[in-house]
Motif scaffolding. Structure first.
Motif, PDB file in Angstrom:
ATOM      1  N   GLY A   1     -19.260 -20.238 -74.153  1.00  0.00           N
ATOM      2  CA  GLY A   1     -19.977 -20.827 -73.019  1.00  0.00           C
ATOM      3  C   GLY A   1     -20.603 -22.172 -73.374  1.00  0.00           C
ATOM      4  O   GLY A   1     -21.666 -22.532 -72.889  1.00  0.00           O
TER       5      GLY A   1
ATOM      6  N   LEU B   1     -36.460 -11.882 -73.988  1.00  0.00           N
ATOM      7  CA  LEU B   1     -35.331 -11.185 -73.370  1.00  0.00           C
ATOM      8  C   LEU B   1     -35.178 -11.536 -71.895  1.00  0.00           C
ATOM      9  O   LEU B   1     -34.130 -11.301 -71.303  1.00  0.00           O
ATOM     10  CB  LEU B   1     -35.501  -9.675 -73.535  1.00  0.00           C
ATOM     11  CG  LEU B   1     -35.544  -9.180 -74.991  1.00  0.00           C
ATOM     12  CD1 LEU B   1     -35.887  -7.703 -75.051  1.00  0.00           C
ATOM     13  CD2 LEU B   1     -34.204  -9.420 -75.680  1.00  0.00           C
ATOM     14  N   SER B   2     -36.232 -12.124 -71.296  1.00  0.00           N
ATOM     15  CA  SER B   2     -36.145 -12.452 -69.870  1.00  0.00           C
ATOM     16  C   SER B   2     -35.243 -13.645 -69.585  1.00  0.00           C
ATOM     17  O   SER B   2     -34.711 -13.767 -68.486  1.00  0.00           O
ATOM     18  CB  SER B   2     -37.525 -12.815 -69.305  1.00  0.00           C
ATOM     19  OG  SER B   2     -38.468 -11.868 -69.653  1.00  0.00           O
ATOM     20  N   THR B   3     -35.119 -14.555 -70.563  1.00  0.00           N
ATOM     21  CA  THR B   3     -34.469 -15.827 -70.265  1.00  0.00           C
ATOM     22  C   THR B   3     -33.059 -15.638 -69.722  1.00  0.00           C
ATOM     23  O   THR B   3     -32.655 -16.281 -68.749  1.00  0.00           O
ATOM     24  CB  THR B   3     -34.450 -16.718 -71.530  1.00  0.00           C
ATOM     25  OG1 THR B   3     -35.761 -16.720 -72.093  1.00  0.00           O
ATOM     26  CG2 THR B   3     -34.046 -18.124 -71.185  1.00  0.00           C
ATOM     27  N   GLU B   4     -32.307 -14.724 -70.345  1.00  0.00           N
ATOM     28  CA  GLU B   4     -30.941 -14.500 -69.883  1.00  0.00           C
ATOM     29  C   GLU B   4     -30.929 -13.888 -68.486  1.00  0.00           C
ATOM     30  O   GLU B   4     -30.126 -14.267 -67.638  1.00  0.00           O
ATOM     31  CB  GLU B   4     -30.200 -13.558 -70.846  1.00  0.00           C
ATOM     32  CG  GLU B   4     -30.112 -14.047 -72.270  1.00  0.00           C
ATOM     33  CD  GLU B   4     -28.962 -15.026 -72.484  1.00  0.00           C
ATOM     34  OE1 GLU B   4     -28.251 -15.343 -71.528  1.00  0.00           O
ATOM     35  OE2 GLU B   4     -28.793 -15.467 -73.638  1.00  0.00           O
ATOM     36  N   LEU B   5     -31.848 -12.947 -68.258  1.00  0.00           N
ATOM     37  CA  LEU B   5     -31.905 -12.303 -66.945  1.00  0.00           C
ATOM     38  C   LEU B   5     -32.260 -13.316 -65.859  1.00  0.00           C
ATOM     39  O   LEU B   5     -31.670 -13.330 -64.776  1.00  0.00           O
ATOM     40  CB  LEU B   5     -32.936 -11.169 -66.993  1.00  0.00           C
ATOM     41  CG  LEU B   5     -32.992 -10.207 -65.801  1.00  0.00           C
ATOM     42  CD1 LEU B   5     -31.664  -9.508 -65.588  1.00  0.00           C
ATOM     43  CD2 LEU B   5     -34.092  -9.167 -66.001  1.00  0.00           C
ATOM     44  N   ILE B   6     -33.197 -14.209 -66.183  1.00  0.00           N
ATOM     45  CA  ILE B   6     -33.666 -15.203 -65.216  1.00  0.00           C
ATOM     46  C   ILE B   6     -32.537 -16.097 -64.720  1.00  0.00           C
ATOM     47  O   ILE B   6     -32.541 -16.554 -63.584  1.00  0.00           O
ATOM     48  CB  ILE B   6     -34.791 -16.063 -65.839  1.00  0.00           C
ATOM     49  CG1 ILE B   6     -36.071 -15.237 -65.955  1.00  0.00           C
ATOM     50  CG2 ILE B   6     -35.059 -17.313 -65.014  1.00  0.00           C
ATOM     51  CD1 ILE B   6     -37.199 -15.960 -66.651  1.00  0.00           C
ATOM     52  N   SER B   7     -31.549 -16.352 -65.584  1.00  0.00           N
ATOM     53  CA  SER B   7     -30.493 -17.279 -65.175  1.00  0.00           C
ATOM     54  C   SER B   7     -29.414 -16.604 -64.322  1.00  0.00           C
ATOM     55  O   SER B   7     -28.526 -17.275 -63.811  1.00  0.00           O
ATOM     56  CB  SER B   7     -29.868 -17.947 -66.408  1.00  0.00           C
ATOM     57  OG  SER B   7     -29.231 -16.998 -67.222  1.00  0.00           O
ATOM     58  N   LEU B   8     -29.498 -15.276 -64.133  1.00  0.00           N
ATOM     59  CA  LEU B   8     -28.428 -14.585 -63.380  1.00  0.00           C
ATOM     60  C   LEU B   8     -28.439 -14.829 -61.861  1.00  0.00           C
ATOM     61  O   LEU B   8     -27.374 -15.063 -61.287  1.00  0.00           O
ATOM     62  CB  LEU B   8     -28.459 -13.070 -63.663  1.00  0.00           C
ATOM     63  CG  LEU B   8     -27.934 -12.629 -65.025  1.00  0.00           C
ATOM     64  CD1 LEU B   8     -27.987 -11.104 -65.121  1.00  0.00           C
ATOM     65  CD2 LEU B   8     -26.506 -13.099 -65.263  1.00  0.00           C
ATOM     66  N   PRO B   9     -29.587 -14.747 -61.176  1.00  0.00           N
ATOM     67  CA  PRO B   9     -29.530 -14.869 -59.702  1.00  0.00           C
ATOM     68  C   PRO B   9     -28.887 -16.171 -59.215  1.00  0.00           C
ATOM     69  O   PRO B   9     -28.285 -16.197 -58.148  1.00  0.00           O
ATOM     70  CB  PRO B   9     -31.013 -14.809 -59.287  1.00  0.00           C
ATOM     71  CG  PRO B   9     -31.655 -13.999 -60.351  1.00  0.00           C
ATOM     72  CD  PRO B   9     -30.950 -14.417 -61.629  1.00  0.00           C
ATOM     73  N   PHE B  10     -28.996 -17.235 -60.013  1.00  0.00           N
ATOM     74  CA  PHE B  10     -28.371 -18.510 -59.637  1.00  0.00           C
ATOM     75  C   PHE B  10     -26.904 -18.317 -59.233  1.00  0.00           C
ATOM     76  O   PHE B  10     -26.395 -19.000 -58.346  1.00  0.00           O
ATOM     77  CB  PHE B  10     -28.454 -19.496 -60.801  1.00  0.00           C
ATOM     78  CG  PHE B  10     -27.810 -20.832 -60.535  1.00  0.00           C
ATOM     79  CD1 PHE B  10     -28.480 -21.807 -59.823  1.00  0.00           C
ATOM     80  CD2 PHE B  10     -26.520 -21.108 -60.974  1.00  0.00           C
ATOM     81  CE1 PHE B  10     -27.892 -23.039 -59.561  1.00  0.00           C
ATOM     82  CE2 PHE B  10     -25.917 -22.334 -60.728  1.00  0.00           C
ATOM     83  CZ  PHE B  10     -26.617 -23.303 -60.017  1.00  0.00           C
ATOM     84  N   TYR B  11     -26.232 -17.376 -59.909  1.00  0.00           N
ATOM     85  CA  TYR B  11     -24.793 -17.206 -59.693  1.00  0.00           C
ATOM     86  C   TYR B  11     -24.469 -16.251 -58.544  1.00  0.00           C
ATOM     87  O   TYR B  11     -23.303 -16.008 -58.232  1.00  0.00           O
ATOM     88  CB  TYR B  11     -24.121 -16.711 -60.984  1.00  0.00           C
ATOM     89  CG  TYR B  11     -24.273 -17.716 -62.105  1.00  0.00           C
ATOM     90  CD1 TYR B  11     -23.469 -18.859 -62.135  1.00  0.00           C
ATOM     91  CD2 TYR B  11     -25.244 -17.573 -63.075  1.00  0.00           C
ATOM     92  CE1 TYR B  11     -23.620 -19.805 -63.128  1.00  0.00           C
ATOM     93  CE2 TYR B  11     -25.408 -18.506 -64.082  1.00  0.00           C
ATOM     94  CZ  TYR B  11     -24.593 -19.627 -64.093  1.00  0.00           C
ATOM     95  OH  TYR B  11     -24.758 -20.574 -65.069  1.00  0.00           O
ATOM     96  N   LEU B  12     -25.514 -15.667 -57.941  1.00  0.00           N
ATOM     97  CA  LEU B  12     -25.283 -14.735 -56.831  1.00  0.00           C
ATOM     98  C   LEU B  12     -25.156 -15.509 -55.526  1.00  0.00           C
ATOM     99  O   LEU B  12     -25.911 -16.436 -55.267  1.00  0.00           O
ATOM    100  CB  LEU B  12     -26.432 -13.732 -56.746  1.00  0.00           C
ATOM    101  CG  LEU B  12     -26.586 -12.811 -57.954  1.00  0.00           C
ATOM    102  CD1 LEU B  12     -27.850 -11.979 -57.815  1.00  0.00           C
ATOM    103  CD2 LEU B  12     -25.370 -11.911 -58.109  1.00  0.00           C
ATOM    104  N   LYS B  13     -24.209 -15.067 -54.693  1.00  0.00           N
ATOM    105  CA  LYS B  13     -24.022 -15.744 -53.387  1.00  0.00           C
ATOM    106  C   LYS B  13     -25.127 -15.338 -52.415  1.00  0.00           C
ATOM    107  O   LYS B  13     -25.581 -14.224 -52.403  1.00  0.00           O
ATOM    108  CB  LYS B  13     -22.663 -15.366 -52.817  1.00  0.00           C
ATOM    109  CG  LYS B  13     -21.543 -15.824 -53.671  1.00  0.00           C
ATOM    110  CD  LYS B  13     -20.568 -16.735 -52.923  1.00  0.00           C
ATOM    111  CE  LYS B  13     -19.675 -17.438 -53.926  1.00  0.00           C
ATOM    112  NZ  LYS B  13     -19.015 -16.458 -54.819  1.00  0.00           N
TER     113      LYS B  13
END
Lengths: 207, 207
Positions: free
Chosen positions: B42, B195-207
């Motif tokens: 990535g 551990l939150s940092t990775e989780l925080i970046s996930l919603p960006f990719y949700l439609k």
């Protein structure tokens, strides 16, 4: 809209900036320079400015970034502004239990609302706000609760199966702690978390 | 020697490259291009080439990088080549216990050889190769075992104290899972794991 052009690493760094801003806002700071942001995050300040420039002009000449303003803007970009995301967790072993109690997730706007584990001693109990169900109920519960985000904390051998079940029930983004590469349809976002990576980079700094 | 000039983020990415190479070497691959390395990690392929160029010329024209060769070189740079590092762990709660069983650490050349926890039910037991001691014995055990690397997995309120004890006993690099910023003498390397940092970046990719 802008999504095609933004590198994944930029989105990841926005999450780092947001977490850092949350910490310094607790110290009642109101402004921060890109230099200081860079130092606190361990990221070059030119990179900080470049990452933010994809989304607009957030700094004020001579003052830097307003902490509150930049936090709100980052939350909007990252779809975390004034909303909470429900999350499903697969695996309630030591790691899963640690994640259920992890304050940082809640602070960041996430709530693990259901968890799955085959252990009969755990099924039916609740940890924090998450009730624990057997794995065969993943599809039912995840689709009923309309959950879009999942966390995989099961042993490697089970990760692909639970990930597929979550995806078939509507999950579109996964945080994967299992040490395997998940094979999922395109359009599903997977972040693999490898706890070794940070440890591996430490000896370099030892004399 | 070269240490002054190398960005911390480059060292961190070298660790990512190494973990990725270890995975693909298990698939009996012998060569890999910087493009494929970038995709698997990535990370932009130009960044891959730039990071490696700090340390030499590793690619072969038309073939890319030899997986085995690049792995050995990265291990040498990261001080992981043909050696194991002993690690001290503070905190044997759910997260600490998960870390003790984490296979990735051993694969990468690390062994948690001692752990510290105030719980009388845990003291004297061993998990994997780590015997569990009470926190007041940190200085004694860490200096006797000549340990240079520590992991902090205690609640935030105790993190500063156990970190100081480790450092006074000779630890020079720390991986910190506690949600606090440690205040330690200069020369001590601290990596904060959020551990939150990775989780925080996930919603960006949700439609």
């Amino acid at each position: 809209m802008y999504k095609e052009k933004i590198p994944k690493t930029t989105i990841y760094r926005l999450a780092i900036y947001l977490r850092t801003l949350e910490k310094i806002s607790r110290e009642h700071r109101t402004f921060i320079s890109s230099q200081e942001m860079g130092t606190l995050c361990g990221i070059d300040s030119a990179q900080v400015r470049k990452d933010l420039s994809y989304f607009g002009q957030f700094g004020e000449v001579g003052r830097g970034y307003s902490v509150k303003n930049l936090m709100d803007n980052l939350k909007k970009i990252l779809k975390l502004y004034r909303r909470r995301w429900k999350v499903a967790l697969a695996g309630v072993g030591h790691l899963g239990t640690a994640l259920l109690s992890y304050r940082g997730f809640r602070e960041a706007g996430f709530e693990i609302s259901c968890a799955f584990d085959p252990d009969p001693k755990k099924i039916g109990k609740a940890i924090q706000n998450a009730k624990i169900y057997p794995p065969h109920r993943i599809e039912e519960i995840v689709s009923k609760e309309k959950i879009k985000i999942g966390i995989i904390a099961v042993p490697g051998d089970f990760a692909q199966d639970v990930a597929e079940r979550m995806v078939s029930a509507g999950v579109r983004a996964l945080l994967n702690f299992a040490p395997v590469r998940l094979n999922l349809p395109s359009g599903i976002t997977v972040k693999n978390v490898d706890l070794s990576t940070e440890l591996i980079s430490l000896p370099f700094y030892l004399k």
